[in-house]
Design an enzyme around this catalytic site. Structure first.
Site, PDB file in Angstrom:
ATOM      1  N   SER A  15      13.311  27.669 -19.721  1.00 32.95           N
ATOM      2  CA  SER A  15      13.185  27.739 -21.184  1.00 32.95           C
ATOM      3  C   SER A  15      13.042  29.194 -21.597  1.00 32.95           C
ATOM      4  O   SER A  15      12.069  29.861 -21.214  1.00 32.95           O
ATOM      5  CB  SER A  15      11.950  26.959 -21.639  1.00 32.95           C
ATOM      6  OG  SER A  15      11.602  27.379 -22.948  1.00 32.95           O
ATOM      7  N   ASP A  42      14.988  26.737 -27.090  1.00 34.15           N
ATOM      8  CA  ASP A  42      14.033  26.080 -27.992  1.00 34.15           C
ATOM      9  C   ASP A  42      14.146  26.616 -29.412  1.00 34.15           C
ATOM     10  O   ASP A  42      13.792  27.760 -29.691  1.00 34.15           O
ATOM     11  CB  ASP A  42      12.608  26.312 -27.475  1.00 34.15           C
ATOM     12  CG  ASP A  42      12.270  25.428 -26.294  1.00 34.15           C
ATOM     13  OD1 ASP A  42      12.499  24.205 -26.382  1.00 34.15           O
ATOM     14  OD2 ASP A  42      11.777  25.959 -25.280  1.00 34.15           O
ATOM     15  N   MET A  44      12.746  26.362 -33.124  1.00 32.29           N
ATOM     16  CA  MET A  44      11.544  25.904 -33.845  1.00 32.29           C
ATOM     17  C   MET A  44      11.578  26.423 -35.276  1.00 32.29           C
ATOM     18  O   MET A  44      12.016  27.553 -35.521  1.00 32.29           O
ATOM     19  CB  MET A  44      10.295  26.446 -33.160  1.00 32.29           C
ATOM     20  CG  MET A  44      10.167  26.048 -31.706  1.00 32.29           C
ATOM     21  SD  MET A  44       8.583  26.584 -31.052  1.00 32.29           S
ATOM     22  CE  MET A  44       8.758  26.117 -29.335  1.00 32.29           C
ATOM     23  N   HIS A  73      17.285  22.442 -27.775  1.00 30.56           N
ATOM     24  CA  HIS A  73      16.187  21.546 -28.159  1.00 30.56           C
ATOM     25  C   HIS A  73      15.768  21.896 -29.581  1.00 30.56           C
ATOM     26  O   HIS A  73      15.157  22.938 -29.813  1.00 30.56           O
ATOM     27  CB  HIS A  73      15.034  21.751 -27.158  1.00 30.56           C
ATOM     28  CG  HIS A  73      13.801  20.964 -27.458  1.00 30.56           C
ATOM     29  ND1 HIS A  73      12.594  21.211 -26.844  1.00 30.56           N
ATOM     30  CD2 HIS A  73      13.577  19.920 -28.304  1.00 30.56           C
ATOM     31  CE1 HIS A  73      11.682  20.360 -27.297  1.00 30.56           C
ATOM     32  NE2 HIS A  73      12.256  19.574 -28.201  1.00 30.56           N
ATOM     33  N   MET A  75      13.506  21.580 -32.542  1.00 31.99           N
ATOM     34  CA  MET A  75      12.192  21.166 -33.048  1.00 31.99           C
ATOM     35  C   MET A  75      12.165  21.521 -34.518  1.00 31.99           C
ATOM     36  O   MET A  75      11.443  22.432 -34.961  1.00 31.99           O
ATOM     37  CB  MET A  75      11.090  21.882 -32.246  1.00 31.99           C
ATOM     38  CG  MET A  75      10.935  21.307 -30.844  1.00 31.99           C
ATOM     39  SD  MET A  75      10.016  22.381 -29.730  1.00 31.99           S
ATOM     40  CE  MET A  75      11.364  23.400 -29.130  1.00 31.99           C
ATOM     41  N   MET A 144       8.379  14.908 -23.778  1.00 36.02           N
ATOM     42  CA  MET A 144       7.574  16.114 -23.919  1.00 36.02           C
ATOM     43  C   MET A 144       6.302  15.966 -23.076  1.00 36.02           C
ATOM     44  O   MET A 144       5.535  15.011 -23.244  1.00 36.02           O
ATOM     45  CB  MET A 144       7.190  16.333 -25.392  1.00 36.02           C
ATOM     46  CG  MET A 144       8.350  16.672 -26.315  1.00 36.02           C
ATOM     47  SD  MET A 144       9.316  18.149 -25.849  1.00 36.02           S
ATOM     48  CE  MET A 144       8.047  19.428 -25.752  1.00 36.02           C
ATOM     49  N   ASP A 180       9.780  18.208 -20.489  1.00 35.73           N
ATOM     50  CA  ASP A 180       9.675  19.514 -21.146  1.00 35.73           C
ATOM     51  C   ASP A 180       8.216  19.819 -21.466  1.00 35.73           C
ATOM     52  O   ASP A 180       7.615  19.193 -22.333  1.00 35.73           O
ATOM     53  CB  ASP A 180      10.512  19.500 -22.444  1.00 35.73           C
ATOM     54  CG  ASP A 180      10.575  20.860 -23.103  1.00 35.73           C
ATOM     55  OD1 ASP A 180      10.032  21.836 -22.544  1.00 35.73           O
ATOM     56  OD2 ASP A 180      11.170  20.938 -24.191  1.00 35.73           O
TER      57      ASP A 180
HETATM   58  C1  DX5 Z   1       7.534  23.559 -25.934  1.00 32.68           C
HETATM   59  C2  DX5 Z   1       8.969  23.846 -25.549  1.00 32.68           C
HETATM   60  C3  DX5 Z   1       9.142  24.033 -24.094  1.00 32.68           C
HETATM   61  C4  DX5 Z   1       8.342  25.166 -23.522  1.00 32.68           C
HETATM   62  C5  DX5 Z   1       7.912  24.788 -22.136  1.00 32.68           C
HETATM   63  O1  DX5 Z   1       7.482  23.246 -27.277  1.00 32.68           O
HETATM   64  O2  DX5 Z   1       9.827  22.794 -25.979  1.00 32.68           O
HETATM   65  O3  DX5 Z   1      10.509  24.117 -23.745  1.00 32.68           O
HETATM   66  O4  DX5 Z   1       9.021  26.377 -23.491  1.00 32.68           O
HETATM   67  O5  DX5 Z   1       7.078  25.777 -21.659  1.00 32.68           O
HETATM   68  P1  DX5 Z   1       6.268  25.648 -20.284  1.00 32.68           P
HETATM   69  O6  DX5 Z   1       7.246  25.294 -19.213  1.00 32.68           O
HETATM   70  O7  DX5 Z   1       5.674  27.003 -20.110  1.00 32.68           O
HETATM   71  O8  DX5 Z   1       5.237  24.548 -20.474  1.00 32.68           O
HETATM   72 ZN    ZN Z   2      11.903  22.598 -25.192  1.00 33.43          ZN
END
Ligand code: DX5
Ligand code: ZN
Length: 229
Positions: A15, A42, A44, A73, A75, A144, A180
């Site tokens: 990620s 990611d 967001m 992904h 969000m 998640m 994830d």
């Molecule tokens: C969280 C993200 C993940 C995040 C995971 O909202 O969707 O992809 O980067 O991070 P780690 O692997 O550090 O938990």
């Molecule tokens: Zn993610």
């Protein structure tokens, strides 16, 4: 499209939330060169989740730096109006959250209609029953392992049971189970045993390394694959 054929083997998807934001292109090339078959991107919006990253222009700029699967992904809420921009940016997989709107079935259909693989994300507090009615619309289910928004959080263990139940529900269908959040050397074996095949990993891949020390990424990826069993 860089997605080729379906398989249930272990796939590490670094990620880039944990990468150097000033150096995304080089970071993507580095993790790929070190053995990552997917790169997890990611997006967001500071609204659906309490953090903000980047939008379609950045994702499009990343595409030439990712030869493998670009896994986007989202969000964000609302999500539907933005899907064409992420398909146009070159995403192979676009994943949207069950919790992001009232019409997830329509959202998944729209993603496939744009020529991408459709991913369905479930927050830790979301039950799996509705997935039974979406199985014909999905290529990937993203469980998640943490509440979305930030990297480096602790894995929520109740999600192991959710993965196992989804694995049973999926049967022989060609649907990936992605985990994830919270993937680490000491959690990946149980997650694999429960039935996941795509392992998103931020901190567990990027910590200790850099584009100048990319072999650390390679060591981290290899250690995760080995620990997955
Ligand atoms: C969280 C993200 C993940 C995040 C995971 O909202 O969707 O992809 O980067 O991070 P780690 O692997 O550090 O938990
Ligand atoms: Zn993610």
């Amino acid at each position: 499209m860089s997605y080729t054929t379906f398989d249930r083997g272990v796939k590490i998807a670094p990620s880039i939330l944990s990468a150097d934001f000033a150096n995304f292109g080089a970071e993507c090339r580095a993790v790929e060169a070190q053995g990552a078959p997917w790169v997890h991107v990611d997006v967001m919006d500071g609204h659906f989740v309490p953090n903000l990253t980047f939008g379609p222009a950045t994702v499009k700029a990343l595409r030439p730096h990712i030869k493998g699967v670009m896994d986007v992904h989202l969000m964000i809420a609302p999500v539907d109006a933005y899907l064409p921009a992420y398909a146009e940016a070159g995403a192979d997989v676009i994943s949207a959250h069950y919790e992001a709107g009232p019409h997830i079935h329509r959202t998944l259909q729209a993603i496939r209609g744009l020529g991408c693989k459709a991913g369905l994300c479930l927050n830790p507090g979301t039950a799996i029953e509705p997935v039974a009615y979406l199985l014909d619309q999905v290529d990937l289910i993203n469980v998640m392992g943490v509440n979305p928004g930030f990297g480096g959080q602790k894995f929520i263990r109740s999600q192991l049971e959710k993965i196992a139940a989804l694995r049973q529900m999926i049967g022989a269908r060609e649907i990936h189970i992605q985990i994830d959040g919270g993937v680490a050397r000491d959690t990946i074996a149980e997650i694999r045993a429960a039935g996941a095949d795509v392992f998103v990993a931020g901190n567990a891949v990027f910590s200790g390394g850099s584009v100048d020390k990319p072999q650390v990424y390679g060591d981290n990826i290899a250690a995760l694959v080995a620990a997955a069993g």
